[in-house]
Design an enzyme around this catalytic site. Structure first.
Site, PDB file in Angstrom:
ATOM      1  N   ARG A   1       0.823  -1.234   0.000  1.00 30.12           N
ATOM      2  CA  ARG A   1       0.000   0.000   0.000  1.00 30.12           C
ATOM      3  C   ARG A   1       0.850   1.275   0.000  1.00 30.12           C
ATOM      4  O   ARG A   1       0.377   2.342   0.400  1.00 30.12           O
ATOM      5  CB  ARG A   1      -0.966   0.028   1.176  1.00 30.12           C
ATOM      6  CG  ARG A   1      -1.950  -1.124   1.158  1.00 30.12           C
ATOM      7  CD  ARG A   1      -3.159  -0.821   2.017  1.00 30.12           C
ATOM      8  NE  ARG A   1      -4.071  -1.941   1.969  1.00 30.12           N
ATOM      9  CZ  ARG A   1      -4.026  -2.971   2.799  1.00 30.12           C
ATOM     10  NH1 ARG A   1      -3.107  -3.017   3.741  1.00 30.12           N
ATOM     11  NH2 ARG A   1      -4.891  -3.950   2.698  1.00 30.12           N
TER      12      ARG A   1
ATOM     13  N   HIS B   1       7.250  11.967 -28.137  1.00 32.43           N
ATOM     14  CA  HIS B   1       6.042  12.625 -27.619  1.00 32.43           C
ATOM     15  C   HIS B   1       6.154  14.157 -27.714  1.00 32.43           C
ATOM     16  O   HIS B   1       5.237  14.835 -28.184  1.00 32.43           O
ATOM     17  CB  HIS B   1       5.818  12.177 -26.171  1.00 32.43           C
ATOM     18  CG  HIS B   1       4.674  12.857 -25.515  1.00 32.43           C
ATOM     19  ND1 HIS B   1       3.360  12.664 -25.917  1.00 32.43           N
ATOM     20  CD2 HIS B   1       4.626  13.756 -24.494  1.00 32.43           C
ATOM     21  CE1 HIS B   1       2.565  13.409 -25.164  1.00 32.43           C
ATOM     22  NE2 HIS B   1       3.301  14.079 -24.303  1.00 32.43           N
TER      23      HIS B   1
ATOM     24  N   LYS C   1       1.791  11.658 -10.793  1.00 31.62           N
ATOM     25  CA  LYS C   1       1.121  10.689 -11.678  1.00 31.62           C
ATOM     26  C   LYS C   1       2.058   9.513 -11.903  1.00 31.62           C
ATOM     27  O   LYS C   1       3.204   9.696 -12.332  1.00 31.62           O
ATOM     28  CB  LYS C   1       0.801  11.322 -13.033  1.00 31.62           C
ATOM     29  CG  LYS C   1      -0.445  12.175 -13.054  1.00 31.62           C
ATOM     30  CD  LYS C   1      -0.746  12.612 -14.485  1.00 31.62           C
ATOM     31  CE  LYS C   1      -1.983  13.460 -14.570  1.00 31.62           C
ATOM     32  NZ  LYS C   1      -2.220  13.979 -15.924  1.00 31.62           N
TER      33      LYS C   1
ATOM     34  N   HIS D   1      -2.033  18.552 -26.594  1.00 30.56           N
ATOM     35  CA  HIS D   1      -1.954  17.091 -26.513  1.00 30.56           C
ATOM     36  C   HIS D   1      -3.056  16.357 -27.282  1.00 30.56           C
ATOM     37  O   HIS D   1      -2.902  15.179 -27.578  1.00 30.56           O
ATOM     38  CB  HIS D   1      -1.936  16.628 -25.046  1.00 30.56           C
ATOM     39  CG  HIS D   1      -0.584  16.804 -24.392  1.00 30.56           C
ATOM     40  ND1 HIS D   1       0.071  18.016 -24.348  1.00 30.56           N
ATOM     41  CD2 HIS D   1       0.247  15.915 -23.773  1.00 30.56           C
ATOM     42  CE1 HIS D   1       1.223  17.857 -23.725  1.00 30.56           C
ATOM     43  NE2 HIS D   1       1.363  16.597 -23.369  1.00 30.56           N
TER      44      HIS D   1
ATOM     45  N   HIS E   1      -1.710  13.385 -29.366  1.00 32.51           N
ATOM     46  CA  HIS E   1      -2.078  11.979 -29.152  1.00 32.51           C
ATOM     47  C   HIS E   1      -2.618  11.361 -30.446  1.00 32.51           C
ATOM     48  O   HIS E   1      -2.354  10.194 -30.746  1.00 32.51           O
ATOM     49  CB  HIS E   1      -3.109  11.845 -28.030  1.00 32.51           C
ATOM     50  CG  HIS E   1      -2.522  12.130 -26.672  1.00 32.51           C
ATOM     51  ND1 HIS E   1      -3.247  12.665 -25.637  1.00 32.51           N
ATOM     52  CD2 HIS E   1      -1.266  11.956 -26.185  1.00 32.51           C
ATOM     53  CE1 HIS E   1      -2.470  12.805 -24.576  1.00 32.51           C
ATOM     54  NE2 HIS E   1      -1.258  12.389 -24.890  1.00 32.51           N
TER      55      HIS E   1
ATOM     56  N   LYS F   1       4.757  23.960 -13.049  1.00 35.84           N
ATOM     57  CA  LYS F   1       4.133  22.653 -12.785  1.00 35.84           C
ATOM     58  C   LYS F   1       3.704  22.581 -11.318  1.00 35.84           C
ATOM     59  O   LYS F   1       2.618  22.109 -10.995  1.00 35.84           O
ATOM     60  CB  LYS F   1       5.107  21.528 -13.143  1.00 35.84           C
ATOM     61  CG  LYS F   1       4.542  20.144 -12.869  1.00 35.84           C
ATOM     62  CD  LYS F   1       4.227  19.316 -14.077  1.00 35.84           C
ATOM     63  CE  LYS F   1       3.395  18.091 -13.728  1.00 35.84           C
ATOM     64  NZ  LYS F   1       3.509  16.975 -14.595  1.00 35.84           N
TER      65      LYS F   1
ATOM     66  N   GLU G   1      -6.354  16.579 -11.322  1.00 30.85           N
ATOM     67  CA  GLU G   1      -6.826  16.935 -12.657  1.00 30.85           C
ATOM     68  C   GLU G   1      -8.340  17.042 -12.754  1.00 30.85           C
ATOM     69  O   GLU G   1      -8.966  16.476 -13.649  1.00 30.85           O
ATOM     70  CB  GLU G   1      -6.280  15.927 -13.692  1.00 30.85           C
ATOM     71  CG  GLU G   1      -6.236  16.523 -15.090  1.00 30.85           C
ATOM     72  CD  GLU G   1      -5.427  15.693 -16.074  1.00 30.85           C
ATOM     73  OE1 GLU G   1      -4.280  15.346 -15.757  1.00 30.85           O
ATOM     74  OE2 GLU G   1      -5.968  15.408 -17.135  1.00 30.85           O
TER      75      GLU G   1
ATOM     76  N   ARG H   1      -5.461  21.492 -13.934  1.00 29.13           N
ATOM     77  CA  ARG H   1      -4.318  20.674 -14.378  1.00 29.13           C
ATOM     78  C   ARG H   1      -4.424  20.288 -15.855  1.00 29.13           C
ATOM     79  O   ARG H   1      -3.424  19.963 -16.493  1.00 29.13           O
ATOM     80  CB  ARG H   1      -4.192  19.427 -13.481  1.00 29.13           C
ATOM     81  CG  ARG H   1      -2.930  18.638 -13.760  1.00 29.13           C
ATOM     82  CD  ARG H   1      -2.589  17.630 -12.686  1.00 29.13           C
ATOM     83  NE  ARG H   1      -1.414  16.868 -13.049  1.00 29.13           N
ATOM     84  CZ  ARG H   1      -0.721  16.111 -12.218  1.00 29.13           C
ATOM     85  NH1 ARG H   1      -1.080  16.017 -10.946  1.00 29.13           N
ATOM     86  NH2 ARG H   1       0.340  15.446 -12.631  1.00 29.13           N
TER      87      ARG H   1
ATOM     88  N   ASN I   1      -2.288  19.694 -20.635  1.00 36.46           N
ATOM     89  CA  ASN I   1      -2.565  18.933 -21.856  1.00 36.46           C
ATOM     90  C   ASN I   1      -2.607  19.835 -23.082  1.00 36.46           C
ATOM     91  O   ASN I   1      -3.068  19.417 -24.150  1.00 36.46           O
ATOM     92  CB  ASN I   1      -3.902  18.185 -21.738  1.00 36.46           C
ATOM     93  CG  ASN I   1      -3.825  17.103 -20.687  1.00 36.46           C
ATOM     94  OD1 ASN I   1      -2.763  16.518 -20.481  1.00 36.46           O
ATOM     95  ND2 ASN I   1      -4.927  16.852 -20.008  1.00 36.46           N
TER      96      ASN I   1
ATOM     97  N   GLU J   1       7.982  20.346 -23.921  1.00 37.68           N
ATOM     98  CA  GLU J   1       7.094  20.432 -22.741  1.00 37.68           C
ATOM     99  C   GLU J   1       7.385  21.720 -21.946  1.00 37.68           C
ATOM    100  O   GLU J   1       6.473  22.325 -21.380  1.00 37.68           O
ATOM    101  CB  GLU J   1       7.243  19.194 -21.844  1.00 37.68           C
ATOM    102  CG  GLU J   1       6.833  17.861 -22.500  1.00 37.68           C
ATOM    103  CD  GLU J   1       5.311  17.640 -22.619  1.00 37.68           C
ATOM    104  OE1 GLU J   1       4.530  18.577 -22.401  1.00 37.68           O
ATOM    105  OE2 GLU J   1       4.913  16.491 -22.952  1.00 37.68           O
TER     106      GLU J   1
END
Ligand code: NAD
Ligand code: GLY
Length: 341
Positions: free
Chosen positions: A118, A256, A140, A239, A243, A218, A228, A232, A236, A182
């Site tokens: 955990r 990316h 994340k 993106h 994507h 950030k 998010e 947040r 993106n 980024e």
């Protein structure tokens, strides 16, 4: 109490952690990390061994796991492998995992650390520019599952992040540009001065400033919206198209950040776009993609999870250093895309 210049504290619902941004920090980690215990050092075959060795040689009981480099390593088998090693070596809740590598190693190791018993302590030592300016912060963690990127994961903040810009000396130039995309995303949406630095300054000479200012952005975004729920999503920016390009580009010859570079272009006001394109060229980032059919890309954009009914919410930059969330019919977004692809 004043915070030292090289320390950026980040608040989370599970407690705060510090980012240490310091040249040479990797050779000095004992000062920053509690390694007086069992330490699972996770790295990959493309990361120079000296970095994982530096962590291991500062640890009381180190165990190094080296995975194959590349996105395909962020998979369930490697997750099982890491958990198996933790069990086999008798790791308890008072031991820790240290990721030494880019976002692939950070995301996978963070998920293993966050789920073993955990959650045991997780330290992140990002060694690519992309992971130093973006993925190592914000909690994340994830693996890719059944061909879908990041669809199994958890929010699990690190106990500490050690960013040593010296590690970038071994990173290929194309990977540097990948990370700069980024950082450029952060500048376009939040920091006009940083954008001007990209326009006028030398990236090499200013890399520490670029990392620090990106991290401050950030930090402020993830502190306001850890999970998010709203703000947040600004991270993106660019993106949706990125994507779609990544999913339709069967040649898989784009990183990316390179896809994000192209993805930001339609989402800016015309004047901003002209400035952005000049910076992309300066940073050796692509401004167009010739190998993928435009119709397929537009179709893939329709599958974006941000589409609700026929409406999509996107990040738009009206002026450098600012952003709006725009909700629009997909047909309007399609027109914006057709202007540039
Ligand atoms: P990566 O981890 O695959 O690293 C790129 C390559 O650089 C690898 O081959 C690696 O071996 C090599 N490398 C790493 N450090 C090096 C060094 N100092 N010198 C020489 N080579 C080095 O890619 P990345 O761009 O760092 O990360 C991409 C991943 O990050 C994706 O899986 C993406 O989903 C994830 N990501 C996560 C978040 C988040 O918030 N968690 C955000 C953005 C991206
Ligand atoms: N890079 C996207 C995020 O951290 O939310």
């Amino acid at each position: 109490m004043p915070v030292a210049d090289n320390i950026i504290p980040v608040k989370t619902s599970l407690g705060a952690y510090d980012i240490i941004l310091e040249r040479g920090a990797i050779s000095n980690v004992k000062e920053y990390l509690n390694l007086d215990r069992k330490v699972l050092v996770v790295t990959d075959s493309g990361v120079p061994k000296e970095y994982s060795q530096a962590i291991a040689s500062s640890s009381k009981a180190p165990y190094i796991v080296t995975l194959e480099q590349g996105e395909t390593s962020k998979n369930i088998n490697n997750y099982t492998l890491l958990i198996s090693k933790l069990v086999e070596y008798g790791f308890t809740r008072s031991d820790c995992v240290v990721a030494v590598g880019g976002g692939v190693i950070g995301d996978l190791s963070g998920f293993a650390a966050g789920t073993y018993m955990r959650g045991i302590d997780f330290y992140n030592v990002p060694t690519t520019l992309l992971s130093q300016v973006d993925s190592s912060v914000g909690g994340k963690t994830a693996i890719d599952f059944m061909g879908i990127k990041n669809n199994v994961g958890a929010f699990y903040p690190p106990k500490r992040v050690i960013i040593d810009p010296e590690t970038l000396k071994t990173l290929p130039n194309r990977q540097i540009s990948n990370g700069l995309a980024e950082a450029l995303k952060m500048a376009l949406t939040h920091d006009a001065e940083l954008f001007e630095l990209f326009e006028q300054g030398s990236v090499n000479e200013n890399i520490d400033i670029i990392i620090k200012r990106s991290l401050l952005i950030k930090k402020s975004v993830v502190e306001s919206d850890e999970r998010e729920g709203g703000l947040r999503r600004v991270l993106n920016f660019g993106h949706t198209l990125a994507h779609a390009i990544e999913s339709e580009n069967e040649m898989k010859n784009l990183y990316h950040g390179e896809a994000v570079a192209i993805g930001m272009i339609p989402m800016c006001d015309e004047k901003v776009r002209a400035r952005l394109i000049k910076v992309l060229l300066k940073l050796n980032l692509p401004c167009e993609i010739s190998t993928v059919d435009a119709e397929r890309i537009i179709k893939a954009c329709r599958n974006d999870k941000k589409l609700q009914g026929d409406e999509i919410t996107l990040v738009y930059v009206p002026e450098v250093g600012s952003f709006d969330f725009l909700k629009m019919p997909f047909s309007q977004y399609e027109r914006m895309l057709r202007e540039v692809i």
